[in-house]
Design a protein around this motif. Structure first.
Motif, PDB file in Angstrom:
ATOM      1  N   SER A   1       0.789  -1.235   0.000  1.00 40.25           N
ATOM      2  CA  SER A   1       0.000   0.000   0.000  1.00 40.25           C
ATOM      3  C   SER A   1       0.816   1.276   0.000  1.00 40.25           C
ATOM      4  O   SER A   1       0.273   2.351  -0.278  1.00 40.25           O
ATOM      5  N   GLY A   2       2.098   1.192   0.316  1.00 41.13           N
ATOM      6  CA  GLY A   2       2.867   2.422   0.498  1.00 41.13           C
ATOM      7  C   GLY A   2       3.814   2.762  -0.624  1.00 41.13           C
ATOM      8  O   GLY A   2       4.477   3.792  -0.582  1.00 41.13           O
ATOM      9  N   CYS A   3       3.931   1.905  -1.638  1.00 43.63           N
ATOM     10  CA  CYS A   3       4.856   2.191  -2.727  1.00 43.63           C
ATOM     11  C   CYS A   3       4.141   2.048  -4.062  1.00 43.63           C
ATOM     12  O   CYS A   3       3.078   1.446  -4.157  1.00 43.63           O
ATOM     13  N   GLU A   4       4.745   2.626  -5.071  1.00 40.36           N
ATOM     14  CA  GLU A   4       4.172   2.605  -6.423  1.00 40.36           C
ATOM     15  C   GLU A   4       5.280   2.223  -7.401  1.00 40.36           C
ATOM     16  O   GLU A   4       6.301   2.904  -7.473  1.00 40.36           O
ATOM     17  N   PRO A   5       5.149   1.113  -8.163  1.00 32.56           N
ATOM     18  CA  PRO A   5       3.967   0.240  -8.166  1.00 32.56           C
ATOM     19  C   PRO A   5       3.936  -0.692  -6.969  1.00 32.56           C
ATOM     20  O   PRO A   5       4.949  -0.895  -6.307  1.00 32.56           O
ATOM     21  N   LYS A   6       2.746  -1.249  -6.699  1.00 27.88           N
ATOM     22  CA  LYS A   6       2.583  -2.214  -5.614  1.00 27.88           C
ATOM     23  C   LYS A   6       3.488  -3.427  -5.865  1.00 27.88           C
ATOM     24  O   LYS A   6       3.661  -3.869  -7.001  1.00 27.88           O
ATOM     25  N   ILE A   7       4.078  -3.948  -4.798  1.00 27.99           N
ATOM     26  CA  ILE A   7       4.924  -5.133  -4.885  1.00 27.99           C
ATOM     27  C   ILE A   7       4.253  -6.278  -4.133  1.00 27.99           C
ATOM     28  O   ILE A   7       3.912  -6.134  -2.955  1.00 27.99           O
TER      29      ILE A   7
END
Length: 850
Positions: A605-611
């Motif tokens: 939820s905290g980074c883009e893109p989702k991992i």
């Protein structure tokens, strides 16, 4: 008259239970109290508590924050740390605590999980806002959760801090520090007004009518003191957004500043912005400008201090997001008598080295933005990103500063270049052009011939490296790049192996700056090209979180692929959890569970893109000596070649932690990681593998009836997730805890972890909690979910198969193969079985232990 008194008493009786639209003149309220910011057009209308002496008020402001105000000075002395909201919100007091939420009941702030039920919320005469139980005991208090201010009667404990933006006043075991982005710029022990009274360790900080004190653990022995001579008034100590720490006294309706630090304002990290030069201007102000050789974007000096090199052919690096190589790095020398705010407080990276060695160390460190080198001592200090202000120090010539710059690669104007090209250059080219072409062709022919005959492999590596560098240089965001020779030297020719996994082997290494690292040699990437590899590495390298292992660099040379990670000295969780060494204590286990959840929540939820990690297991959770918990191998599934990616579509994780949807060709989402986390959580509780054949030594062996499920009374062998389900149904959580920590566990936390784990291993992905909600439950901010028993019945089938396998006389690899064939068939449910052969791959083959 009597009726009037009766009505008055009746109103007073009802008043604490009403949802108010005006101030409540009381020092306490009881649960089932709700207050909406919608009712208030200004802060004063939001007062709902007064201390008995009317010195303080508690407000729920129209910015949706709970605050405590000092009435006579109209100063906020405490507030919640939730961001201000533009939409209406509500403050709720329940038996579980305080919370701030919106109309959709999304909680923005809440008190942590409490030890017992709340009886009342009270505002005391010293400004302390306290949740009380029915015996008047404190369950939570604002004094233990400071924001930017300390008031008389409040004690700041060791490890706590006053925060204002990026600036913090932090209390350590030996001192009080002012810090910016982790860098110290003032110490109380070095201040001329501070007196040391004892050599004892520091435990708390307090402010009273006579001064500012650091106390020892007994609460009365003074370690440091700053005497304040002003008349008694209302004092506060505050950390300001400007980086200044002040102690002020409210006397005769005005504030008087009695203590302000740092005294030298040029010591404040951002007093003149990034790389702005600060010069003192007596008596109390400063002047800001750009350094010689630097300019601001508007040609002079701008207030934000964004100073840049005047020479447009170079630029400042942006830390580890920059693409750098040694050939493009240069250094701008600063004038004499120039210093940096942090130099007096940091330890040198290296001592007794020359300027050139110090520069070389900085060039190899992507986070190094410049150096200060001690002429006489040979000390080498790094300037870390982000950069602060530069300060002028008259008479200070021992330390010389250098700012790292990168060459700017931009196409040159051919006309301009041609107009300035010397005439003799054209003559030389025309005279010797043919000869040069012959020489170049000859060299290329010889090199090609040597390669075809098996020339020196290191020469081949260098050639591959140069082409790889050219390919990678156009990809933004890459971490530091290493060549093969550097990693070979760092690992002493790959001498010390510290782990092995499905993606390759991990070695311990030491970089030239003495940083210890873990070097992973990637062996299962097929024929993926450098550009695709570097693109994914750029994404992974940008992920920065306290619970993720930091990717420090990589190597893509020829067909070689390496990843360089920070080194975690306690290894993986499985070694501490299942090994024969020292036992993990319960609180350590709980912190590991929380840290792992936070790391996964960031990936989802905290980074883009989702991992999506795809392989959450104890082997991929690493520990460090200072209680750090970090997830590794995140994002590596994206490094598979197209052929491998198709092959592992059905199963990329490790047996025992795979979510059911991997085996049914269902869509894979982040909820697959949630399932794996639930399985890990059960192993953290029990201290044993969920699927291993171990004897269960708890009392459950004697009095737990298997009922044909997961336990075998004759052997004591159980399938632990099923035992956890059955113990949950009987509310016998404590029996599930690792017997090695018996008597040192929290029964409440055991129940919490087991219930969360069972919610995570729900058969249906949509019914599993998100990792953000898991973190909220562990922190006590979100109510615990109740596991859905009907959606966990598949564990009973797993348990029966596990028991059958355990009764075999010899549990050989063939037996193991047959058991997991049954597992996969159960989930297949008649679906075309193209994936079955993959399902039998061992955990070592897929992504095995370190």
């Amino acid at each position: 008259m009597a009726s009037s008194i009766f009505i008055f008493i009746f109103i007073l009786f009802l008043l604490p239970t009403l949802t108010p639209s005006r101030a409540l003149f009381s020092d306490y309220i009881k649960p089932n109290f709700t207050l909406s910011s919608f009712h208030f057009n200004d802060n004063n209308a939001g007062a709902f508590l007064h201390s008995l002496n009317s010195t303080f008020k508690a407000f729920f402001t129209n910015r949706s924050q709970l605050s405590v105000f000092h009435v006579s000075s109209s100063s906020t002395v405490w507030s919640t740390d939730n961001p201000p909201l533009s939409t209406p919100a509500k403050l709720s007091l329940t038996h579980n605590g305080l919370s701030i939420s919106n109309d959709s009941d999304y909680v923005f702030w809440s008190t942590p999980k409490l030890e017992s039920s709340v009886f009342a919320l009270r505002l005391f005469d010293d400004g302390n806002l306290v949740l009380l139980d029915d015996k008047n005991g404190s369950l939570w208090q604002s004094f233990d959760n400071p924001t930017d201010t300390v008031v008389p009667g409040q004690r700041l404990a060791i490890g706590k801090a006053l925060s204002a933006g990026r600036y913090r006043l932090t209390l350590t075991g030996s001192d009080a520090l002012l810090q910016w982005n982790g860098l110290t710029y003032w110490k109380l022990s070095m201040d001329i007004k501070a007196y040391r009274d004892s050599n004892a360790g520091v435990a708390s900080m307090a402010l009273n009518n006579s001064g500012f004190y650091l106390f020892a653990s007994d609460g009365s022995t003074v370690v440091f003191q700053v005497k304040l001579d002003g008349p008694a008034g209302f004092r506060i100590a505050r950390m300001g957004l400007d980086g200044k720490f002040t102690i002020s006294n409210f006397i005769a309706s005005k504030w008087v500043v009695e203590f302000l630090r740092p005294f030298d304002q040029c010591q404040i990290p951002l007093i003149c912005g990034r790389l702005g030069l600060c010069k003192p201007r007596p008596p109390t102000s400063v002047t800001c400008s750009c350094l010689r050789g630097f300019r601001s974007s508007n040609g002079g000096y701008s207030d934000n201090g964004e100073c840049k090199p005047i020479e447009t052919s170079v630029s400042l690096p942006s830390g580890c997001d920059s693409i750098t190589n040694n050939g493009s790095i240069s250094y701008l020398k600063l004038d004499d008598e120039i210093d940096y705010f942090a130099n007096d407080f940091v330890q040198p990276v290296k001592r007794d080295v020359s300027v050139s060695v110090c520069k070389d160390l900085c060039s190899k460190n992507c986070s190094c933005m410049g150096i200060f080198h001690g002429s006489s001592s040979g000390s080498c200090c790094f300037l870390q990103n982000p950069l602060g202000s530069i300060m002028s120090r008259f008479g200070k010539k021992d330390r010389l500063g250098y700012i790292k710059t990168l060459a700017v690669h931009s196409p040159e104007n051919p006309d301009r270049k041609g107009s300035k090209f010397p005439v003799y250059g054209s003559v030389l080219i025309s005279s010797f052009g043919f000869l040069l072409i012959v020489i170049v062709v000859g060299i290329l022919w010889l090199r090609r011939n040597r390669v075809s005959k098996g020339a020196n492999p290191k020469l081949n590596r260098s050639k591959s490296a140069s082409s790889g560098e050219l390919e990678a240089i156009s990809i933004a965001g890459l971490p530091a790049r290493f060549n093969y020779d550097e990693l070979e030297a760092a690992t002493d020719n790959f001498k010390t192996q510290i782990g092995r996994g499905g993606f390759g082997i991990v070695y311990k290494g030491t970089l030239p700056d003495e940083t210890v690292v873990a070097v992973k040699k990637i062996t299962n990437l097929g024929v993926q090209g450098k550009r695709e590899f570097c693109t994914e590495i750029a994404i992974i390298g940008k992920l920065h979180h306290v619970n993720l292992v930091r990717l420090k660099g990589f190597c893509a040379q020829g067909r070689q692929r390496f990843l360089v990670y920070e080194y975690m000295n306690k290894g993986s969780l499985d070694r501490s959890l299942f090994g024969n060494g020292s036992v993990l204590e319960w609180q350590e286990r709980f912190e590991i569970a929380l840290g792992t959840a936070r790391g996964l929540a960031y990936l989802h939820s905290g980074c883009e893109p989702k991992i999506i990690h795809c392989d959450v297991k104890p082997e991929n959770i690493l520990l460090h000596g200072n209680s750090q918990v970090k997830i590794t191998d995140f994002g590596l599934s994206k490094l598979l070649s197209p052929e491998q990616s198709a092959l592992f579509t059905t199963m990329r994780g490790t047996r025992g932690y795979l979510a059911p949807e991997w085996l049914t060709s269902s869509p894979i989402s982040d909820k697959a990681d949630v399932y794996s986390y639930g399985m890990v959580l059960l192993e953290i509780v029990s201290g044993r593998k969920n699927c291993s054949l171990q004897t269960w030594s708890q009392s459950a062996e004697n009095d737990h009836s298997s009922g044909g499920h997961g336990a075998s009374p004759s052997s004591g062998i159980v399938y632990f997730p099923l035992l956890a389900l059955e113990m949950h149904e009987q509310r016998r959580y404590l029996e599930l805890a690792d017997p090695r920590v018996e008597g040192r566990v929290s029964a409440e936390q055991v129940e919490m972890l087991v219930r969360i784990a069972l919610c995570c291993v729900n058969e249906e992905p949509a019914l599993r909690p998100s990792m953000v909600n898991v973190v909220g439950m562990l922190e006590g901010r979100v109510p615990l979910d109740e596991p859905r028993i009907q959606k966990l019945n598949f564990l009973r089938s797993y348990g029966r198969l596990f028991t059958e396998a355990s009764k075999m006389e010899a549990f050989s690899k063939q037996n193991e193969f047959e058991m997991f064939t049954k597992f996969d068939t159960m989930f297949n449910s008649g679906t075309s079985g193209s994936y079955n052969s993959l399902s039998y791959i061992s955990s070592q083959d897929v992504s095995g232990p370190r």
